[in-house]
Every structure is written in structure tokens, then in C-alpha cells.
Design an enzyme around this catalytic site. Structure first.
Site, PDB file in Angstrom:
ATOM      1  N   HIS A 141       0.985  -0.887   0.199  1.00 43.81           N
ATOM      2  CA  HIS A 141      -0.146   0.107   0.270  1.00 43.81           C
ATOM      3  C   HIS A 141       0.501   1.316  -0.191  1.00 43.81           C
ATOM      4  O   HIS A 141       1.682   1.394   1.211  1.00 43.81           O
ATOM      5  CB  HIS A 141      -1.274  -0.058   1.387  1.00 43.81           C
ATOM      6  CG  HIS A 141      -1.727   0.817   0.880  1.00 43.81           C
ATOM      7  ND1 HIS A 141      -2.552   1.332   0.537  1.00 43.81           N
ATOM      8  CD2 HIS A 141      -2.020   1.561   1.792  1.00 43.81           C
ATOM      9  CE1 HIS A 141      -3.813   1.736   0.560  1.00 43.81           C
ATOM     10  NE2 HIS A 141      -2.857   2.810   1.562  1.00 43.81           N
ATOM     11  N   ASN A 163      -3.090   9.211   4.292  1.00 45.96           N
ATOM     12  CA  ASN A 163      -4.179   7.837   3.116  1.00 45.96           C
ATOM     13  C   ASN A 163      -4.978   8.571   2.160  1.00 45.96           C
ATOM     14  O   ASN A 163      -5.074   9.441   2.164  1.00 45.96           O
ATOM     15  CB  ASN A 163      -4.303   6.762   4.517  1.00 45.96           C
ATOM     16  CG  ASN A 163      -5.395   5.619   3.875  1.00 45.96           C
ATOM     17  OD1 ASN A 163      -4.653   5.013   3.034  1.00 45.96           O
ATOM     18  ND2 ASN A 163      -5.387   4.448   4.892  1.00 45.96           N
TER      19      ASN A 163
END
Length: 320
Positions: free
Chosen positions: A263, A287
Site C-alpha cells: 500500500h 492515506n
């Protein structure tokens, strides 16, 4: 699915309905029992962790969120998106040039960081991490903070190099911007969350890249890069339920890997909770899962804990 439907706890009916309403979840009659069973199982995991938090055994809390009805496999497929790829080595960050750095940094306070975005059910975190770093460097150069287009990257990059909603690599994104002569604004090329026909042309370009820099894979070098350059693209291991359901506090996961990462996120600063000497240092990380996740879209990740979750392994930023 039928067996899952029979396993539900009736005492949670009202909370289940409230959760579905909050996150705008709708299911077919056949699917609802399966999703409810997953939700209840994840709720138990969260409650067990938070009980340990209350006992002082962990440094962060977890909570139900928009991912609470998903399996681990579904989540990793849809919500991550970092793929390490071979690329010709570029400039390496010379951390020895910077002997001293501040004890804490938050580039949001200085206008380098756009609002939290949402990648949707598309493994495009690589694109959001790349645009975040480029947005910061363009702000440093021009004094204007302009959200840049992830969709431009999804549509226009060579699919044999970067796989759109199936993952990619931030350095490849920087190389594309350099080769294509720019990147569009988010406003002129809005995000759809799936690949399509390339619509980029020079007239909508709002950012350029002349090259990019690779930061040596250690936290000391990353700290200096964040302090001296601005927001930095990084990759992490986000494969654990603890990260998926992170809510608040300093995230430390002993099961995290430091290499096989999945990620991409953006380090926008660092700091410490309480006394600096107590080992409570953190990386401030943006994020791309929307503001409903974590601390309004952010997570504090453990800093100086042996590169936990691989946060320093693949750090990079563009030169503009």
C-alpha cells in the site's frame, strides 16, 4: 451465506442498521447474511483489541468503518495498490548534507498538503501517493496548492508498466509525468476510480517533473528528507486488520513486514507523544481512504521502531 445469516446476534440488529445507514451499504437478500457475519466477526476483533488498549497493551484504538463487511482478500484487492517494479536508479537522497532537523514537522501547517482523497474500490494508492508528493513540491516551487489528477495517471500510463486499479509504483508515475510533459489538475481530469481512455493534453497540465529521488531505506534518511524536502511518497504493509480498522493513536504492528509491501501512502510529517525520549515517536501519514478512516484520513505510524511496516523501504519524491 445461509449459515452465516443464522449466526447473527439479534442484540446487534440496531447497530448493524445504523452502520449500514452511515456508510450507505445496501445488499441483496442473499448477500446480507454473509456481510452481517463478516461485520460481527470484525467487530469482535476490534473489541478485543480495544480491551487490550484499555489495559495499556497497545498504543492505538480500532473502530468499525466502511471496510467492516469485507474479507481480508477483498480488502487487499480493492483498497491497496503498491507494486514494486524495476526502474533505472535515479538520484539518491544525500542525507549527510543535512546534519540537523527539527524534532517535529507537519507540512499541513505550511500549506503543502491537499485535503484527504478517496481511492474508492480501486487499488490506486500508488497514484494518490505520487500526486501527494508532487502537489507538495509544486507548492514549494509556485506557492500554489493545486490538487492533481490521479485519473490522468490511471488512464494514460502504459498498462504494461503500471496496472491502474491493480497496482503501481510511484517512481513510474513520476517518470510518466516527466515523459508526457506534465500532469492535469484534479478539477480538469476528475477521478472515476477505473481506467479509461487517456484525455491528457498539454493545455491542462499543472505540474511537471524533471526527475525523482530515491531515499535510502532507513528511517534516519526518511526523517531528514521529510524535514528538508516536504511530503514523501512511501509504501507500507497494510495487510493486517489492525491497519484496516485503525482509528486513533500511534500504530505499531509487530507482524508487519518491512519488504513485501502492498500500500502506498504519503508521509507529511513526524512528531512524538508526551516525552520524546519515551519511544513514542510517530510518522504523520496521509492515506487515501477518505476522512471516515483513521484520524480524519490520517494515521500516526510508529517511528524509530526498526522500520515498522516498511515505511522507509521505498521512499521517493519528485524534483520539479
Amino acid at each position: 451465506m445461509a449459515s452465516a445469516a443464522h449466526s447473527r446476534d439479534p442484540s446487534l440488529d440496531a447497530e448493524w442498521e445504523e452502520w449500514k445507514k452511515k456508510f450507505e451499504k445496501t445488499y441483496s437478500p442473499d448477500e446480507e447474511g454473509h456481510r452481517r457475519a463478516l461485520w460481527e466477526e470484525n467487530k469482535k476483533i476490534i473489541e478485543k483489541h480495544n480491551a487490550e488498549y484499555e489495559q495499556g497493551k497497545t498504543t492505538y484504538t480500532m473502530g468499525l468503518n466502511q471496510f467492516s463487511d469485507m474479507t481480508d482478500t477483498e480488502f487487499k484487492k480493492k483498497m491497496t495498490g503498491f507494486q514494486r517494479q524495476r526502474i533505472k536508479k535515479r538520484h539518491t537522497f544525500q542525507d549527510h548534507l543535512f546534519l540537523s532537523v527539527p524534532k517535529s514537522v507537519d507540512w499541513r501547517e505550511r500549506g503543502f498538503v491537499t485535503p484527504v482523497k478517496n481511492q474508492g474500490h480501486c487499488a490506486s494508492s500508488w497514484a494518490f501517493s505520487a500526486t501527494g508528493a508532487l502537489e507538495g513540491q509544486m507548492f514549494r516551487k509556485t506557492g500554489r496548492l493545486i490538487p492533481l489528477s490521479e485519473q490522468n495517471l490511471l488512464d494514460c500510463m502504459d498498462f504494461n508498466v503500471t496496472h491502474g486499479c491493480r497496482g503501481g509504483f510511484m517512481q513510474r508515475a513520476f517518470q510518466y509525468v516527466k515523459d508526457s510533459g506534465g500532469l492535469a489538475t484534479e478539477k480538469s481530469y476528475p477521478y472515476k476510480g477505473l481506467g479509461g481512455e487517456c484525455r491528457f493534453h498539454a493545455g491542462i497540465s499543472a505540474a511537471n517533473v524533471s526527475d525523482f529521488v530515491q531515499v535510502p531505506g532507513c528511517e534516519k534518511a526518511l526523517m531528514k528528507a521529510v524535514a528538508k524536502v516536504g511530503p514523501i511518497s512511501v509504501a507500507v504493509d497494510a495487510s493486517h486488520s489492525s491497519f484496516r480498522f485503525y482509528e486513533n493513536g500511534t500504530y505499531y504492528e509487530p507482524q508487519c513486514r518491512r519488504v513485501h509491501l502492498n500500500h502506498a501512502v504519503l508521509v507529511v510529517g513526524y512528531g512524538f507523544e508526551g516525552e520524546e525520549s519515551n519511544g513514542n515517536s510517530y510518522w504523520l501519514v496521509k492515506n487515501s481512504w477518505g476522512e471516515e478512516w483513521g484520524m480524519r484520513g490520517y494515521v500516526k505510524m510508529a517511528k524509530d521502531w526498526n522500520n515498522n511496516c516498511g515505511i522507509a523501504t521505498y521512499a521517493t519524491y519528485p524534483i520539479v
